[in-house]
Every structure is written in structure tokens, then in C-alpha cells.
Design an enzyme around this catalytic site. Structure first.
Site, PDB file in Angstrom:
ATOM      1  N   HIS A   1      -1.112  11.712  -4.894  1.00 43.84           N
ATOM      2  CA  HIS A   1      -1.390  12.563  -3.736  1.00 43.84           C
ATOM      3  C   HIS A   1      -0.083  12.842  -3.017  1.00 43.84           C
ATOM      4  CE1 HIS A   1      -0.733   9.253  -0.933  1.00 43.84           C
ATOM      5  NE2 HIS A   1      -1.584   8.499  -1.623  1.00 43.84           N
TER       6      HIS A   1
ATOM      7  N   ASP B   1     -13.268  -5.932 -11.542  1.00 41.30           N
ATOM      8  CA  ASP B   1     -12.486  -7.126 -11.846  1.00 41.30           C
ATOM      9  C   ASP B   1     -12.581  -8.126 -10.689  1.00 41.30           C
ATOM     10  OD1 ASP B   1      -9.930  -8.823 -12.089  1.00 41.30           O
ATOM     11  OD2 ASP B   1      -9.919  -7.683 -13.952  1.00 41.30           O
TER      12      ASP B   1
ATOM     13  N   SER C   1      -2.203   3.745  -4.549  1.00 40.57           N
ATOM     14  CA  SER C   1      -2.298   5.135  -5.008  1.00 40.57           C
ATOM     15  C   SER C   1      -1.257   5.408  -6.087  1.00 40.57           C
ATOM     16  CB  SER C   1      -2.079   6.096  -3.845  1.00 40.57           C
ATOM     17  OG  SER C   1      -3.077   5.929  -2.873  1.00 40.57           O
TER      18      SER C   1
END
Length: 436
Positions: A243, A370, A385
Site C-alpha cells: 500500500h 497459525d 504490510s
């Protein structure tokens, strides 16, 4: 006679209902077919075709693509696209075999291989010119209040590119030019989104500082921590974050003048909780030995060129990428760093895949399964990110956003959008010119 008339009306009504339902079903079914698909050379791709639709093979370039179909059994409605060479062709979809309703574009492309990331990286970015982040009144030496910039029409989010035809380097440069001109009118070249224009402003001498001001707060750089997504070994192009880097005050995308990515070591992890996103805090190190130059800041990540090959302790050799038509709901993994500077692999589950005609950062929804990662971070946190998503041994995308009300879930971006933004040609697997 009356009963016969009623039966005819009922029959016509039934036929109308049938064709309305049939048309609605047909519209829904055809809307689910992709507009365009990409398939790798020498790798078959299955595509289901259901009644009332059929593929017209008459206009297919048989030197590029061959269609194979099983006539019997469970897979009787499955068409196998058998790519023969790199190129493009079209498949016509027809309703009931004769009415054209949609054209499907097929690109046969070479296999692209990249080294997946997962490393925590520090990002240093200098903007083009300076970004206006605030407007402020000045009390002049006459005791009156002034705001020359507001009166000239400047707003928060504008970028000042030049003053008096001199390209702006940083915030200190702005102050220097203004005070060199003192009480003289100056001309600013301003960029507002895609529009560039000039404004004239007369600085005012401040009674507080004794220097000339135009009533602006500006920013020229930013820094932060994110995750590397991939490095393309043939061109050394890299992508990270998934992003854009935006200004903390204005929320606007920052334009890159120059920047670098450097090594980062995770110092601490704040666990994400419902309504409170977590965060990875990193420390830059070996800043005198940056990893690479930062060239682009886009809505789909940051991109640049590495100085040397980037190594991954888990995937030491390049792996293939997948296009969106090859991605499916089910098990996958992400690579990320939450302990010191070691990349680790964690299990996730792809809950939804959004087929996209145009790039978007919300290509798929994933859920962290997980147990170790959930225990350490609560799921997806800020700083994660860009973490690469791997499915069936191929890189399929990057983590982009976390669900604020459920940190175990987040969005992922298709890797094909990042590969394209990085300037890697999907058709001939080579470096192409960057567009600005």
C-alpha cells in the site's frame, strides 16, 4: 372455453416466469466468467463451462492456444486451455451455442520467478518539493495578523515544487529563499493532485521570530517500518508494503524525490486486539549500507531497485508467481518478521478471492490460523504490510490491511498488481520503463 382460456394464461405466465428466471441465471453465470486470464506457457489451465453457455473455438489462434474437452465423466463440462506459445488470443462465449455474450481474452505469458521477501525493512523517503501540512496566521511587526498563503489560495495537501523558478530541496530551503527575498513578492509553483499552477505571495516579517514567513507548515520527508514483498533477480526490482506511504496529517500519497530502504530489526511487537490494531516497532541498522533505492510510492506499494541480491533464509531460490485466476480459497502461508531480524513462515487461510479487472488493494481476505503467530501478535499488525502470501509453492500476493474489529483477519493484494507497478513486463519478463 373458460377453463381452456385460463390454462393458456397460466401456460403463458409459466413460460414468462421460466424465461425471466433463465435470463437472471444466465446473467449471473456470465458475470462470474473472467474478462481476461493469464496462463503460463507449458502449463494447462482448467475452465468450467456450464449450460447454457458454450465456447466458440472458431476464432482462436491455434498457434497460441489449444482447447481440450472431456466428453464424459465428472469433468465433462471442463475445458482445458493448453498454451502452445507466448502470445494473446480470444475465446468467444456464446449463449446456447449461437448468441455471442462475452469475449474472454487469454494471455499466454512466461513464468516469472522472484525471491519472496518477509524481511522487516526501514523506509526513508524524501518528497518532491515540500508538502503543505498546515496553515498558520502570522503576527507582523505592526501587530496585525496575516496569512499570505491562505489569501493566495493555498490549501493543506498542496506541494510546493519551486519558488522563483528554483527547485525546492527541503523545508530549510523554503525558509532560506523566503528570507533572501525579504519583503519582495515571490512566485510559488504548486502541485495540487494532478494540477500544477503558480501563485504570488508577499512574505510578512514575524514579530516573534524576526524572520519573514508566508504562514505555512511543511514536511519534506518521512520514515517508517514495513515488510519487503519480493525481489526480481533478473532486474533487481523490488516491491514492499502493498500500500502507499501517506502523509500522517493530510492522508495524501507522498511523491518520491529520492529515498532508500535499509535493514530493520524488530524491537517489539504490540499485540493486536479487537478495535485496537497492533504494531511492529523496528530499529534501523546498517544505515550506511542501504538495501536499495526507492523510486516509486504508489497505492499498491513502494518500488525501487536493490543494490545486491536479497537473500531469504527460507526460500533461497526464486519461486513462481501466480495470477488471480490460479488463486483459490484454502490454505496458504505468509512470510514475515516478528522476532529480531529472522523471516519465519506462518499458516493462514484464504477465505475469499475477489476477481478484479482493475487493481485494488483488497484482492482477497485471509485469516491467520497459525497458533504461534496469534499468540505473538494477535494476527496481522501494522508493520506487517507487504508480507508475501504463498500458496501451492507460488507467490500470490501481499498482506495490505488488518480488520480493525478482528486482527486475525486482513486483506491481501494480488502479486500481479505489484509486479506490474514494479515495472516488470508480464509478457516478456523484462524490465520496462517506469511511468510517472
Amino acid at each position: 372455453m373458460y377453463n381452456l382460456k385460463n390454462k393458456r394464461i397460466f401456460l403463458l405466465f409459466f413460460i414468462a416466469i421460466f424465461f425471466t428466471a433463465f435470463s437472471a441465471y444466465s446473467f449471473y453465470a456470465i458475470s462470474n466468467y473472467p474478462q481476461e486470464i493469464k496462463i503460463f506457457e507449458n502449463e494447462k489451465h482448467a475452465l468450467d463451462i456450464k449450460f447454457p453457455f458454450k465456447f466458440d473455438t472458431a476464432k482462436i489462434d491455434n498457434s497460441v492456444l489449444q482447447l481440450l474437452q472431456k466428453d464424459k465423466g465428472y469433468h465433462a463440462n471442463t475445458i482445458y486451455l493448453n498454451p502452445l506459445k507466448i502470445g494473446q488470443t480470444n475465446i468467444q462465449v456464446k449463449l446456447l451455442g449461437f448468441l455471442p455474450v462475452k469475449k474472454l481474452k487469454v494471455d499466454v505469458v512466461p513464468k516469472i520467478k522472484v525471491i519472496p521477501g518477509g524481511q522487516s525493512v526501514g523506509v526513508r523517503l524524501n518528497t518532491k518539493g515540500v508538502l503543505v501540512v498546515g496553515l498558520e496566521e502570522i503576527i507582523g511587526i505592526d501587530g496585525k495578523k496575516y496569512n499570505p498563503s491562505r489569501e493566495a489560495g493555498l490549501t493543506i495537501g498542496d506541494s510546493i515544487i519551486e519558488i522563483n523558478n528554483t527547485r525546492i530541496k527541503d523545508a530549510d530551503h523554503v525558509i532560506s529563499i523566503i528570507n533572501q527575498n525579504k519583503n519582495k513578492e515571490i512566485t510559488l509553483k504548486v502541485k495540487r493532485r494532478e494540477k500544477i499552477f503558480n501563485v504570488k505571495i508577499k512574505p510578512v516579517k514575524s514579530i516573534d521570530e524576526g524572520e519573514y514567513r508566508i504562514g505555512l507548515w511543511v514536511r519534506d520527508k518521512t520514515a517508517g517500518v514495513g515488510t519487503l514483498t519480493f525481489c526480481h533477480p533478473d532486474t533487481m526490482k523490488f516491491g514492499a508494503l502493498g500500500h502507499a506511504i501517506t502523509d500522517v496529517d493530510t492522508g495524501l500519497l507522498l511523491t518520491v524525490d529520492h529515498g532508500q530502504i535499509v535493514k530493520s530489526r524488530v524491537a517489539s511487537v504490540k499485540q493486536g486486539k479487537r478495535g485496537k490494531p497492533g504494531e511492529i516497532k523496528g530499529i534501523f541498522y546498517e544505515t550506511s549500507k542501504p538495501i536499495g533505492d526507492l523510486e516509486k510510492n504508489t497505492h499498491f506499494g513502494i518500488f525501487g531497485k536493490a543494490y545486491a541480491p536479497i537473500e531469504n533464509n527460507i526460500y533461497q531460490k526464486p519461486i513462481e508467481i501466480s495470477y488471480q485466476n490460479q488463486i483459490h480459497e484454502g490454505k496458504a502461508t505468509i512470510l514475515t518478521t516478528i522476532n529480531n531480524n529472522k523471516v519465519e513462515e506462518y499458516e493462514v487461510y484464504i477465505e475469499k478471492v475477489n476477481r478484479q479487472r482493475t487493481p485494488s488493494t483488497k484482492s482477497m481476505v485471509l485469516r491467520v490460523t497459525d497458533k504461534e503467530l496469534l499468540k505473538k501478535s494477535g494476527g496481522i499488525v501494522q508493520g506487517m504490510s507487504g508480507s508475501p502470501i504463498i500458496q501451492d509453492g507460488k507467490l500470490i500476493g501481499a498482506v495490505t490491511h488488518v480488520f480493525v474489529n478482528d486482527p486475525s483477519k486482513g486483506y491481501g493484494l494480488f502479486i500481479e498488481w505489484m509486479i506490474k507497478e514494479a515495472g516488470i513486463d508480464l509478457l516478456n519478463n523484462s524490465q520496462i520503463a517506469d511511468k510517472y
